[in-house]
Every structure is written in C-alpha cells, then in structure tokens.
Design a protein around this motif. Structure first.
Motif, PDB file in Angstrom:
ATOM      1  N   THR A 299      76.136  28.011  -0.365  1.00 15.11           N
ATOM      2  CA  THR A 299      74.977  27.721   0.476  1.00 15.11           C
ATOM      3  C   THR A 299      73.782  27.293  -0.363  1.00 15.11           C
ATOM      4  N   ALA A 300      73.532  28.018  -1.464  1.00 13.24           N
ATOM      5  CA  ALA A 300      72.401  27.685  -2.333  1.00 13.24           C
ATOM      6  C   ALA A 300      72.571  26.292  -2.931  1.00 13.24           C
ATOM      7  N   TRP A 301      73.768  25.964  -3.359  1.00 13.94           N
ATOM      8  CA  TRP A 301      74.032  24.657  -3.959  1.00 13.94           C
ATOM      9  C   TRP A 301      73.807  23.549  -2.937  1.00 13.94           C
ATOM     10  N   ARG A 302      74.271  23.778  -1.711  1.00 12.47           N
ATOM     11  CA  ARG A 302      74.089  22.767  -0.662  1.00 12.47           C
ATOM     12  C   ARG A 302      72.610  22.581  -0.334  1.00 12.47           C
ATOM     13  N   MET A 303      71.871  23.670  -0.194  1.00 11.90           N
ATOM     14  CA  MET A 303      70.435  23.573   0.089  1.00 11.90           C
ATOM     15  C   MET A 303      69.719  22.834  -1.038  1.00 11.90           C
ATOM     16  N   PHE A 304      70.102  23.171  -2.261  1.00  8.15           N
ATOM     17  CA  PHE A 304      69.528  22.557  -3.445  1.00  8.15           C
ATOM     18  C   PHE A 304      69.632  21.042  -3.382  1.00  8.15           C
ATOM     19  N   HIS A 305      70.847  20.547  -3.128  1.00 10.30           N
ATOM     20  CA  HIS A 305      71.068  19.110  -3.136  1.00 10.30           C
ATOM     21  C   HIS A 305      70.518  18.431  -1.881  1.00 10.30           C
ATOM     22  N   GLN A 306      70.477  19.151  -0.780  1.00  7.83           N
ATOM     23  CA  GLN A 306      69.862  18.596   0.419  1.00  7.83           C
ATOM     24  C   GLN A 306      68.374  18.352   0.203  1.00  7.83           C
ATOM     25  N   ILE A 307      67.705  19.344  -0.376  1.00  6.45           N
ATOM     26  CA  ILE A 307      66.268  19.189  -0.639  1.00  6.45           C
ATOM     27  C   ILE A 307      66.040  18.066  -1.637  1.00  6.45           C
ATOM     28  N   ARG A 308      66.820  18.062  -2.702  1.00  6.19           N
ATOM     29  CA  ARG A 308      66.637  17.049  -3.747  1.00  6.19           C
ATOM     30  C   ARG A 308      66.933  15.639  -3.222  1.00  6.19           C
ATOM     31  N   SER A 309      67.875  15.526  -2.291  1.00  5.74           N
ATOM     32  CA  SER A 309      68.245  14.201  -1.782  1.00  5.74           C
ATOM     33  C   SER A 309      67.103  13.519  -1.042  1.00  5.74           C
ATOM     34  N   MET A 310      66.107  14.301  -0.593  1.00  6.53           N
ATOM     35  CA  MET A 310      64.989  13.741   0.157  1.00  6.53           C
ATOM     36  C   MET A 310      63.821  13.332  -0.734  1.00  6.53           C
ATOM     37  N   LEU A 311      63.901  13.664  -2.028  1.00 10.12           N
ATOM     38  CA  LEU A 311      62.769  13.393  -2.920  1.00 10.12           C
ATOM     39  C   LEU A 311      62.842  11.971  -3.466  1.00 10.12           C
ATOM     40  N   THR A 312      62.908  11.022  -2.579  1.00 12.53           N
ATOM     41  CA  THR A 312      62.946   9.619  -2.963  1.00 12.53           C
ATOM     42  C   THR A 312      61.563   9.003  -2.788  1.00 12.53           C
ATOM     43  N   GLU A 313      61.354   7.886  -3.462  1.00  7.54           N
ATOM     44  CA  GLU A 313      60.070   7.216  -3.415  1.00  7.54           C
ATOM     45  C   GLU A 313      60.149   5.956  -2.559  1.00  7.54           C
ATOM     46  N   SER A 314      59.003   5.369  -2.299  1.00  6.09           N
ATOM     47  CA  SER A 314      58.952   4.123  -1.543  1.00  6.09           C
ATOM     48  C   SER A 314      59.482   2.974  -2.399  1.00  6.09           C
ATOM     49  N   ASP A 315      59.679   1.840  -1.777  1.00  9.28           N
ATOM     50  CA  ASP A 315      60.175   0.666  -2.488  1.00  9.28           C
ATOM     51  C   ASP A 315      59.047  -0.149  -3.116  1.00  9.28           C
ATOM     52  N   ASP A 316      57.822   0.362  -3.089  1.00 12.53           N
ATOM     53  CA  ASP A 316      56.699  -0.363  -3.681  1.00 12.53           C
ATOM     54  C   ASP A 316      56.952  -0.599  -5.170  1.00 12.53           C
ATOM     55  N   LYS A 317      56.640  -1.805  -5.629  1.00 17.06           N
ATOM     56  CA  LYS A 317      56.873  -2.144  -7.028  1.00 17.06           C
ATOM     57  C   LYS A 317      55.714  -1.670  -7.904  1.00 17.06           C
ATOM     58  N   LEU A 318      55.995  -1.525  -9.177  1.00 17.34           N
ATOM     59  CA  LEU A 318      55.006  -1.082 -10.143  1.00 17.34           C
ATOM     60  C   LEU A 318      54.233  -2.272 -10.710  1.00 17.34           C
ATOM     61  N   GLY A 319      53.068  -2.000 -11.266  1.00 20.38           N
ATOM     62  CA  GLY A 319      52.304  -3.036 -11.952  1.00 20.38           C
ATOM     63  C   GLY A 319      51.643  -4.012 -11.010  1.00 20.38           C
ATOM     64  N   GLY A 320      51.497  -5.226 -11.491  1.00 15.65           N
ATOM     65  CA  GLY A 320      50.794  -6.275 -10.765  1.00 15.65           C
ATOM     66  C   GLY A 320      50.246  -7.277 -11.756  1.00 15.65           C
ATOM     67  N   ASP A 321      49.486  -8.229 -11.284  1.00  7.50           N
ATOM     68  CA  ASP A 321      48.956  -9.297 -12.124  1.00  7.50           C
ATOM     69  C   ASP A 321      48.137  -8.728 -13.284  1.00  7.50           C
ATOM     70  N   GLY A 322      48.659  -8.863 -14.503  1.00  6.97           N
ATOM     71  CA  GLY A 322      47.945  -8.419 -15.688  1.00  6.97           C
ATOM     72  C   GLY A 322      48.024  -6.939 -15.983  1.00  6.97           C
ATOM     73  N   LEU A 323      48.724  -6.154 -15.149  1.00  9.33           N
ATOM     74  CA  LEU A 323      48.840  -4.717 -15.384  1.00  9.33           C
ATOM     75  C   LEU A 323      50.033  -4.416 -16.298  1.00  9.33           C
ATOM     76  N   MET A 324      49.928  -3.331 -17.051  1.00 10.70           N
ATOM     77  CA  MET A 324      50.950  -3.006 -18.047  1.00 10.70           C
ATOM     78  C   MET A 324      52.007  -2.065 -17.481  1.00 10.70           C
ATOM     79  N   VAL A 325      53.266  -2.410 -17.730  1.00  8.76           N
ATOM     80  CA  VAL A 325      54.400  -1.577 -17.326  1.00  8.76           C
ATOM     81  C   VAL A 325      55.353  -1.456 -18.513  1.00  8.76           C
ATOM     82  N   GLU A 326      55.790  -0.254 -18.801  1.00  7.15           N
ATOM     83  CA  GLU A 326      56.745  -0.035 -19.881  1.00  7.15           C
ATOM     84  C   GLU A 326      58.151   0.098 -19.303  1.00  7.15           C
ATOM     85  N   VAL A 327      59.119  -0.527 -19.953  1.00  9.26           N
ATOM     86  CA  VAL A 327      60.511  -0.482 -19.499  1.00  9.26           C
ATOM     87  C   VAL A 327      61.384  -0.055 -20.675  1.00  9.26           C
TER      88      VAL A 327
END
Length: 276
Positions: A93-121
């Motif tokens: 039960t604990a393992w299932r709850m763990f992964h259920q909670i973690r599965s929802m911690l996703t981010e939006s599809d918004d991209k990083l950076g922009g015109d002239g902004l610095m992004v490290e890859v």
C-alpha cells in the motif's frame, strides 16, 4: 476525512459546484455514507476525488494527506519503507501511494528560456556500476540510464530520459524544452553543435581541457541539479530507482527544484498538484 474531502471540494470547485443535471451552480451538502456531495435541488452526486489519485481508494484521505506531508517535508523525500512505518499500512500500500503521488508531480509543457536568455543543457548517467568492482562512468558506461536536462539560470529545470547521447536524441530534446533564440550553454560534446542549426545561440565550455567556466558559459547550474538528484537517489532510495519508474523520481526532484524559492510550504505545492 471530511475535512480532507472539503479541502478537495474547495480546491476543485472554488466557485461552487455546477450541477450537471441542473446546469447551474447549486448548493451541495455532504453525503454521510459516501465521499460525495449531493445537489440540494436534484440530488445529483458529485465526487471530489473523481479523476484524482484518491479515486476509488479504500485508504482514508487522512492517510493520503499525511503521506503527501511526509514526502514534502524532507529535502530529498522519504522511502516507501519509511512511509509504511509512519502510516501503519502494508509495504504494498505504501509503495502504491508513493508512486501515485509522485506520478502527479509533472510540470507544464512551457519551454525554458527565450530570446537572449541563458539555458544550460547537459546529460548524465544514472544506474548501478558494473560488477566485479569496475568503475565505468561517463559516456559509454554500461548499465546506465541516460538523462538529459535543461535549466534556466536561477530558474526552472526540465529533465527527461533519452535513449542515447547522439544528436538524434539531444537535438529533439533541446527543441522540445527550450525556446528558440535562447543562448544554450553546453560542454564540448560534438552532437550539441547541431543545435545552432535550429535557431539557437550556442556557447560551450571545454571540460576535457579543464575549462569549466569561459565568460558566461558554463553548465554549473544543471550539474548542481544532477548532484541533488543523484544524492537523493543514493541516500534515500539506495540507488534502487529502476528504469521503469526513474522518470517519476526525476519529476519529483525537478518539481522540488522548481519551487525551491516559493513562499508557500512544499506540502501545499504537493497537495495542490495531486488534487488536480
């Protein structure tokens, strides 16, 4: 449980519940025997847990909320075994709850950076070392999962498992996560050179020659995130994050990193996310 359900109702219906049958916002009252609210006009039931990780779960909502609190209250998270001890539930039960909670911690599809902004890859390798005491690391290491990451300077991070470190994987990752016309900082790995053909400015630092910083060009921010991710996986989970679930672990650490400067407690950030 009623208080937790009321929180979910307010979170999901901040302007009131719109009854599907009445086709308007109506007063709803709590149903005593069920995790639902009933329309005061027609009696139609609304379930605040529907479509969430709590849906059809026999585990009390108080346990779910406490599990979220425990996960959010530590810098690197806790193990499912610790969750089992704290909640008094079975490990399954604990393992299932763990992964259920973690599965929802996703981010939006918004991209990083922009015109002239610095992004490290950069990319890194996660997984067990080869047997017989060999310490094979870096590009070409056996039994490793490859993860690519991109981070804004003093901003957000995105990380994703990729199949290899060739241009066919790295260039699409950059295009997917970074806005065009951004200044992309990488190390000297040859496949990165192709990103300048896709409307990105490209600057490098040559790690092979011990050149870690050249002017504004470095990858220290993304390497700092790798350090947090690997330190947490080694310390909390003993390096047992399998490839099947590794992306969820990565998402959790990225979620924490992106909200490191928020004024509200991490618990609220977690709770609002899994209440969606």
């Amino acid at each position: 449980d009623d208080a937790c359900l009321e929180y979910l109702k307010i979170r999901r219906f901040p302007d009131g519940i719109c009854c599907k049958k009445c086709d308007r916002i109506t007063n709803h009252h709590k149903v005593v025997s069920r995790k639902s609210y009933s329309c005061g006009v027609c009696g139609h039931h609304v379930h605040p847990t529907a479509g969430t990780i709590y849906h059809k779960s026999s585990t009390p909502l108080t346990d779910w909320f406490y599990a979220v609190f425990l996960m959010a209250s530590t810098r690197c998270g806790i193990s499912a075994k610790q969750l089992e001890r704290e909640l008094g539930v079975t490990y399954k039960t604990a393992w299932r709850m763990f992964h259920q909670i973690r599965s929802m911690l996703t981010e939006s599809d918004d991209k990083l950076g922009g015109d002239g902004l610095m992004v490290e890859v950069d990319e890194t390798y996660i997984g067990a070392r080869p047997r017989y005491g060999k310490t094979q690391t870096g590009r070409g290491a056996a039994n490793k999962t490859i993860v690519a990451g991109a981070v804004e300077r003093k901003g957000s991070v995105k990380a994703k498992i990729i199949p290899n470190t060739k241009a066919e994987s790295l260039v699409p990752f950059v295009k997917e996560t970074v806005e065009q016309l951004s200044i992309v900082h990488t190390d000297e790995w040859r496949p990165y050179r192709q990103i300048q053909n896709h409307r990105f400015y490209h600057e490098t630092s040559n790690h092979g020659r011990k050149q870690w910083v050249i002017g504004d060009s470095h990858t220290n921010s993304i390497e700092g995130f790798w350090s947090l991710l690997k330190g947490g996986l080694r310390g909390v989970y003993k390096g047992r994050a399998t490839r099947k679930y590794l992306q969820n672990y990565i998402n959790e650490y990225a979620f924490r990193y992106n909200r490191r400067n928020d004024e509200q407690p991490m618990f609220i950030s977690f709770l609002n996310q899994v209440s969606q």
